[in-house]
Design a protein around this motif. Structure first.
Motif, mmCIF file in Angstrom:
data_model
loop_
_atom_site.group_PDB
_atom_site.id
_atom_site.type_symbol
_atom_site.label_atom_id
_atom_site.label_comp_id
_atom_site.label_asym_id
_atom_site.label_seq_id
_atom_site.Cartn_x
_atom_site.Cartn_y
_atom_site.Cartn_z
ATOM 1 N N ILE A 69 -7.680 60.707 160.012
ATOM 2 C CA ILE A 69 -8.025 62.071 159.569
ATOM 3 C C ILE A 69 -7.848 62.168 158.046
ATOM 4 O O ILE A 69 -8.656 62.785 157.355
ATOM 5 N N CYS A 70 -6.795 61.536 157.515
ATOM 6 C CA CYS A 70 -6.582 61.562 156.057
ATOM 7 C C CYS A 70 -7.764 60.917 155.331
ATOM 8 O O CYS A 70 -8.257 61.462 154.348
ATOM 9 N N VAL A 71 -8.210 59.779 155.803
ATOM 10 C CA VAL A 71 -9.335 59.102 155.139
ATOM 11 C C VAL A 71 -10.574 59.995 155.198
ATOM 12 O O VAL A 71 -11.272 60.172 154.200
ATOM 13 N N LEU A 72 -10.831 60.584 156.355
ATOM 14 C CA LEU A 72 -12.060 61.375 156.521
ATOM 15 C C LEU A 72 -12.000 62.685 155.747
ATOM 16 O O LEU A 72 -13.007 63.158 155.233
ATOM 17 N N GLU A 73 -10.787 63.277 155.655
ATOM 18 C CA GLU A 73 -10.643 64.559 154.942
ATOM 19 C C GLU A 73 -10.319 64.357 153.458
ATOM 20 O O GLU A 73 -10.119 65.321 152.744
ATOM 21 N N LYS A 74 -10.221 63.119 153.011
ATOM 22 C CA LYS A 74 -9.880 62.788 151.616
ATOM 23 C C LYS A 74 -8.500 63.355 151.251
ATOM 24 O O LYS A 74 -8.302 63.954 150.198
ATOM 25 N N ALA A 75 -7.549 63.180 152.172
ATOM 26 C CA ALA A 75 -6.188 63.697 151.975
ATOM 27 C C ALA A 75 -5.220 62.536 151.786
ATOM 28 O O ALA A 75 -5.467 61.433 152.269
ATOM 29 N N GLU A 76 -4.101 62.827 151.113
ATOM 30 C CA GLU A 76 -3.107 61.767 150.866
ATOM 31 C C GLU A 76 -2.274 61.450 152.096
ATOM 32 O O GLU A 76 -1.883 60.322 152.335
ATOM 33 N N ASP A 77 -1.949 62.508 152.866
ATOM 34 C CA ASP A 77 -0.986 62.318 153.953
ATOM 35 C C ASP A 77 -1.198 63.411 155.002
ATOM 36 O O ASP A 77 -1.903 64.397 154.749
ATOM 37 N N GLY A 78 -0.536 63.261 156.167
ATOM 38 C CA GLY A 78 -0.709 64.263 157.206
ATOM 39 C C GLY A 78 0.388 64.215 158.250
ATOM 40 O O GLY A 78 1.224 63.309 158.261
ATOM 41 N N ILE A 79 0.375 65.213 159.132
ATOM 42 C CA ILE A 79 1.267 65.212 160.304
ATOM 43 C C ILE A 79 0.422 65.609 161.515
ATOM 44 O O ILE A 79 -0.578 66.316 161.368
ATOM 45 N N ALA A 80 0.815 65.128 162.687
ATOM 46 C CA ALA A 80 0.080 65.486 163.905
ATOM 47 C C ALA A 80 1.001 66.283 164.820
ATOM 48 O O ALA A 80 2.217 66.085 164.819
#
Ligand SMILES: Cc1ncc(COP(=O)(O)O)c(C=O)c1O
Length: 388
Positions: A69-80
């Motif tokens: 999801i980070c790669v697709l949303e162009k985000a650095e990091d995430g939580i699920a």
């Protein structure tokens, strides 16, 4: 040349194990072991260590889903999280404190509205709503204690659209976090971070799963924002199950082809229903009659998989339409390979007053179609016969 997102959605993968599996493995384990007492002590001593301890904190299968999801949303990091609502709630709880204020579009998913209007005030957090069709009114709602601006675009179920870049300029001016629920578009169609959003939220239950099997949520953004969110989830427990993460990461492999087909069929159906004698209007982001059509063309690569229309006969016509369907499913989920019809006024939103429904864009004859992956002619055929 950088890799295309369609490829990243397939090839972003946990490091292959010694078993040499091809498909991604499922790490269905509650906890992880250590080589020594010293390693275990080190893992617990430092919150920021990149080591798996317990699946409430982190898990390799969940991490793979987040990474994609980070790669697709162009985000650095995430939580699920276990559900989309847990993602919304964790975001509010992490960044809002007693005395703070949040501005939100009034057209938001029902449970988000419930958190904003029933729970946040209980903890001394105030909220103000603005109308998605009047973004110029946002600035007048900003207070010194405003910390967050929350939007869904396109909104559920009204399909209202807001210019994310425009809203992001306001947020930057007043130092407010911009949070965008990107559930209806998915990163295959819209990347809010590139348009200035600070955090992007998904109910992964919808198009990300795409087959109506599991619940899930995710929040992505800059590392410094994700760290406190991670600690909130790690300590309070709304974590995603590794099994659901495995289903969802496999689903992402087909996200782009699915969204293309959902959108092509939805556009075809929206065009075919326009001017139908039983319908007063049809709404779809990529129909030129959509009030925010220009914005949709600018920030979305297709119109997505949801079409709404208004039956001339109001509530009764809505009930009759649902009862006349032969193939479309009558259920409140969306984003499935199976087409789904819902009539919010007689079902999900029946407890609201007429005025409250109008306030969130739910008119008496509003039908929401989540256009599935069946042949578009078969979907249209069922809708058409139910309209007679
Ligand atoms: C736009 C939007 N956000 C959030 C949610 C909540 O997600 P979940 O049902 O996974 O908790 C939904 C669910 O329908 C939704 O449509």
């Amino acid at each position: 040349m950088s890799r295309h997102p369609e490829t990243d959605a397939i090839r972003t993968q946990t490091q292959r194990t010694a078993e040499k599996e091809h498909s991604t493995p499922l790490f269905l384990t509650s906890s992880f072991v250590y080589d020594s007492a010293e390693d275990m002590a080190a893992a617990f001593a430092d919150d920021t260590l990149d080591v798996n301890i317990y699946s409430r904190f982190s898990n390799p299968t969940v991490d793979e889903f987040i990474s994609k999801i980070c790669v697709l949303e162009k985000a650095e990091d995430g939580i699920a999280t276990g559900t989309g609502m847990a993602a919304v709630f964790a975001t509010f709880m992490t960044f809002l404190s007693k005395g703070d204020h949040i501005i939100s579009a009034s057209a938001v998913f029902g449970s988000t509205h419930t958190i904003l209007s029933k729970y946040l005030p209980k903890w001394g957090i105030a909220y103000s709503y603005f109308n998605m069709n009047d973004p110029a009114s946002i600035e007048s709602l900003v207070r010194p204690e405003t910390k967050m601006l929350y939007v869904e675009t396109p909104s559920n179920p009204g399909l209202d659209i807001i210019d994310i870049s425009f809203v992001s300029e306001i947020c930057k001016k007043y130092n407010i976090l911009l949070v965008v629920d990107n559930c209806f578009a998915t990163p295959a169609i819209q990347q809010p971070i590139l348009l200035g959003a600070d955090l992007v939220i998904h109910s992964a239950t919808k198009f990300i799963d795409g087959q109506g099997r599991v619940l899930g949520g995710v929040v992505v953004g800059r590392k410094e924002l994700i760290q406190p969110l991670y600690l909130f989830v790690r300590n309070t427990g709304p974590s995603m199950s590794p099994f659901n993460a495995w289903v969802l990461t496999k689903s992402l492999e087909t996200l782009y082809v699915r969204m293309d087909r959902h959108a092509a069929s939805a556009l075809k159906i929206a065009e075919a229903l326009t001017n139908h004698p039983a319908i007063s209007w049809v709404k779809y982001p990529f129909l030129s009659s959509h009030p925010q059509y220009e914005i949709a063309r600018r920030q979305m690569s297709s119109g997505g998989g949801i079409v709404t229309f208004e039956l001339k006969g109001g509530i009764e016509a809505g009930r009759k339409f649902l009862n006349s369907l032969r193939m479309l499913s009558m259920t409140n989920n969306l984003g499935d390979s199976r087409s789904i019809a819902s009539h919010p006024a007689s079902t999900t939103h029946s407890k609201l007053t007429e005025a409250e429904r109008q306030g969130v864009g739910i008119t008496p004859g509003l039908i929401r179609i989540s256009v599935g992956l069946e042949h578009p002619d078969d979907i249209l055929e069922d809708i058409s016969q139910a309209l007679i």
